[in-house]
Write a protein that holds these residues in place. Structure first.
Motif, PDB file in Angstrom:
ATOM      1  N   ARG A 103      -6.969  12.301 -23.225  1.00  0.00           N
ATOM      2  CA  ARG A 103      -7.094  10.858 -23.404  1.00  0.00           C
ATOM      3  C   ARG A 103      -7.302  10.506 -24.883  1.00  0.00           C
ATOM      4  NH1 ARG A 103      -9.175   8.199 -18.448  1.00  0.00           N
ATOM      5  NH2 ARG A 103      -9.058   9.698 -16.762  1.00  0.00           N
ATOM      6  N   LEU A 104      -7.319  11.505 -25.731  1.00  0.00           N
ATOM      7  CA  LEU A 104      -7.608  11.299 -27.142  1.00  0.00           C
ATOM      8  C   LEU A 104      -6.319  11.177 -27.950  1.00  0.00           C
ATOM      9  CD1 LEU A 104     -10.462  13.920 -27.592  1.00  0.00           C
ATOM     10  CD2 LEU A 104     -10.668  11.473 -27.097  1.00  0.00           C
ATOM     11  N   ALA A 105      -6.241  10.121 -28.741  1.00  0.00           N
ATOM     12  CA  ALA A 105      -5.029   9.891 -29.529  1.00  0.00           C
ATOM     13  C   ALA A 105      -4.726  11.057 -30.459  1.00  0.00           C
ATOM     14  CB  ALA A 105      -5.170   8.595 -30.316  1.00  0.00           C
ATOM     15  N   ASN A 106      -5.765  11.672 -30.991  1.00  0.00           N
ATOM     16  CA  ASN A 106      -5.553  12.768 -31.938  1.00  0.00           C
ATOM     17  C   ASN A 106      -4.889  13.993 -31.318  1.00  0.00           C
ATOM     18  OD1 ASN A 106      -6.635  11.338 -34.045  1.00  0.00           O
ATOM     19  ND2 ASN A 106      -8.647  12.309 -33.962  1.00  0.00           N
ATOM     20  N   ASP A 107      -4.907  14.076 -29.996  1.00  0.00           N
ATOM     21  CA  ASP A 107      -4.301  15.229 -29.320  1.00  0.00           C
ATOM     22  C   ASP A 107      -2.805  15.040 -29.070  1.00  0.00           C
ATOM     23  OD1 ASP A 107      -7.262  15.854 -27.327  1.00  0.00           O
ATOM     24  OD2 ASP A 107      -6.634  16.699 -29.255  1.00  0.00           O
ATOM     25  N   TYR A 108      -2.301  13.866 -29.353  1.00  0.00           N
ATOM     26  CA  TYR A 108      -0.877  13.590 -29.124  1.00  0.00           C
ATOM     27  C   TYR A 108      -0.093  13.861 -30.403  1.00  0.00           C
ATOM     28  CZ  TYR A 108      -1.789  11.826 -24.499  1.00  0.00           C
ATOM     29  OH  TYR A 108      -2.143  11.738 -23.170  1.00  0.00           O
ATOM     30  N   ASP A 109       1.051  14.511 -30.233  1.00  0.00           N
ATOM     31  CA  ASP A 109       1.811  15.000 -31.385  1.00  0.00           C
ATOM     32  C   ASP A 109       2.882  14.016 -31.874  1.00  0.00           C
ATOM     33  OD1 ASP A 109       1.605  17.769 -29.338  1.00  0.00           O
ATOM     34  OD2 ASP A 109       0.610  17.723 -31.295  1.00  0.00           O
ATOM     35  N   TYR A 110       3.412  13.240 -30.959  1.00  0.00           N
ATOM     36  CA  TYR A 110       4.521  12.357 -31.307  1.00  0.00           C
ATOM     37  C   TYR A 110       4.227  10.948 -30.771  1.00  0.00           C
ATOM     38  CZ  TYR A 110       6.732  16.872 -31.945  1.00  0.00           C
ATOM     39  OH  TYR A 110       7.015  18.154 -32.358  1.00  0.00           O
ATOM     40  N   TRP A 111       4.663   9.962 -31.558  1.00  0.00           N
ATOM     41  CA  TRP A 111       4.374   8.568 -31.231  1.00  0.00           C
ATOM     42  C   TRP A 111       5.623   7.714 -31.396  1.00  0.00           C
ATOM     43  CZ3 TRP A 111      -0.359   6.768 -29.576  1.00  0.00           C
ATOM     44  CH2 TRP A 111      -1.412   7.691 -29.634  1.00  0.00           C
ATOM     45  N   GLY A 112       5.714   6.690 -30.541  1.00  0.00           N
ATOM     46  CA  GLY A 112       6.742   5.691 -30.730  1.00  0.00           C
ATOM     47  C   GLY A 112       6.288   4.638 -31.730  1.00  0.00           C
ATOM     48  N   GLN A 113       7.156   3.667 -31.954  1.00  0.00           N
ATOM     49  CA  GLN A 113       6.874   2.638 -32.957  1.00  0.00           C
ATOM     50  C   GLN A 113       6.051   1.492 -32.386  1.00  0.00           C
ATOM     51  OE1 GLN A 113       9.599   2.747 -31.183  1.00  0.00           O
ATOM     52  NE2 GLN A 113       9.969   0.612 -30.563  1.00  0.00           N
ATOM     53  N   GLY A 114       5.923   1.428 -31.077  1.00  0.00           N
ATOM     54  CA  GLY A 114       5.115   0.402 -30.436  1.00  0.00           C
ATOM     55  C   GLY A 114       5.927  -0.797 -29.978  1.00  0.00           C
ATOM     56  N   THR A 115       5.420  -1.456 -28.960  1.00  0.00           N
ATOM     57  CA  THR A 115       6.038  -2.680 -28.453  1.00  0.00           C
ATOM     58  C   THR A 115       4.923  -3.687 -28.155  1.00  0.00           C
ATOM     59  OG1 THR A 115       7.585  -3.606 -26.821  1.00  0.00           O
ATOM     60  CG2 THR A 115       6.095  -1.895 -26.027  1.00  0.00           C
ATOM     61  N   GLN A 116       5.108  -4.918 -28.611  1.00  0.00           N
ATOM     62  CA  GLN A 116       4.072  -5.937 -28.488  1.00  0.00           C
ATOM     63  C   GLN A 116       4.062  -6.534 -27.087  1.00  0.00           C
ATOM     64  OE1 GLN A 116       1.770  -7.239 -30.942  1.00  0.00           O
ATOM     65  NE2 GLN A 116       0.930  -8.217 -29.110  1.00  0.00           N
ATOM     66  N   VAL A 117       2.877  -6.597 -26.520  1.00  0.00           N
ATOM     67  CA  VAL A 117       2.656  -7.308 -25.255  1.00  0.00           C
ATOM     68  C   VAL A 117       1.648  -8.418 -25.527  1.00  0.00           C
ATOM     69  CG1 VAL A 117       1.710  -7.141 -22.927  1.00  0.00           C
ATOM     70  CG2 VAL A 117       3.169  -5.300 -23.822  1.00  0.00           C
ATOM     71  N   THR A 118       2.032  -9.634 -25.224  1.00  0.00           N
ATOM     72  CA  THR A 118       1.157 -10.783 -25.418  1.00  0.00           C
ATOM     73  C   THR A 118       1.021 -11.518 -24.092  1.00  0.00           C
ATOM     74  OG1 THR A 118       1.891 -11.023 -27.706  1.00  0.00           O
ATOM     75  CG2 THR A 118       0.749 -12.899 -26.707  1.00  0.00           C
ATOM     76  N   VAL A 119      -0.225 -11.698 -23.656  1.00  0.00           N
ATOM     77  CA  VAL A 119      -0.503 -12.360 -22.388  1.00  0.00           C
ATOM     78  C   VAL A 119      -1.237 -13.668 -22.687  1.00  0.00           C
ATOM     79  CG1 VAL A 119      -1.519 -12.149 -20.103  1.00  0.00           C
ATOM     80  CG2 VAL A 119      -0.699 -10.099 -21.297  1.00  0.00           C
ATOM     81  N   SER A 120      -0.628 -14.777 -22.339  1.00  0.00           N
ATOM     82  CA  SER A 120      -1.249 -16.076 -22.582  1.00  0.00           C
ATOM     83  C   SER A 120      -2.036 -16.521 -21.357  1.00  0.00           C
ATOM     84  CB  SER A 120      -0.182 -17.114 -22.928  1.00  0.00           C
ATOM     85  OG  SER A 120       0.679 -17.316 -21.819  1.00  0.00           O
ATOM     86  N   SER A 121      -3.069 -17.282 -21.617  1.00  0.00           N
ATOM     87  CA  SER A 121      -3.940 -17.735 -20.512  1.00  0.00           C
ATOM     88  C   SER A 121      -3.441 -19.041 -19.922  1.00  0.00           C
ATOM     89  CB  SER A 121      -5.363 -17.904 -21.012  1.00  0.00           C
ATOM     90  OG  SER A 121      -5.395 -18.810 -22.081  1.00  0.00           O
TER      91      SER A 121
END
Length: 121
Positions: A103-121
């Motif tokens: 569950r630790l980010a430091n243990d992961y070797d490869y990462w994507g660039q990310g995708t934004q999720v925005t939830v409006s109320s």
């Protein structure tokens, strides 16, 4: 080297659903544990869900009844289905690959660039 590309983010209303996808460029995708993390500004990257190479899944407590992680090894893809979204789920979501179960980010070797999720109320 593994390249990960996420997609599926967007702007939704509270209570809506989204499905994120992450495609991996590797011939050995089925040997990796995969994870989804999220990050908001000025905070650490937070574990959301993980799936082992065997298909076993594990979740952060606040999402385990709403989010489902899955993988399709024939498509080199991991998914995150998010139901009943809340404004607090707003973040950049990243997928990651690891050779260990963690569950630790430091243990992961490869990462994507990310995708934004925005939830409006």
């Amino acid at each position: 080297q593994v390249t990960l590309v996420e997609s599926g983010g967007g702007l939704v209303q509270a209570g809506d659903s989204l499905r994120l996808s992450c495609v991996a460029s590797t011939r050995t995708f089925d040997s990796y544990d995969m994870g989804w993390f999220r990050q908001v500004p000025r905070k650490e990257r937070e574990f959301v869900a993980g799936i082992r190479w065997s298909g076993t899944t594990f979740y952060e407590d606040s999402v385990k009844d709403r989010f489902t992680i899955s993988r399709d090894n024939t498509k080199n893809t991991v998914y995150l289905k998010m139901n009943s979204l809340k404004p607090g789920d707003t973040a950049v979501y990243y997928c990651a690959a690891a050779t260990t179960t963690s569950r630790l980010a430091n243990d992961y070797d490869y990462w994507g660039q990310g995708t934004q999720v925005t939830v409006s109320s």
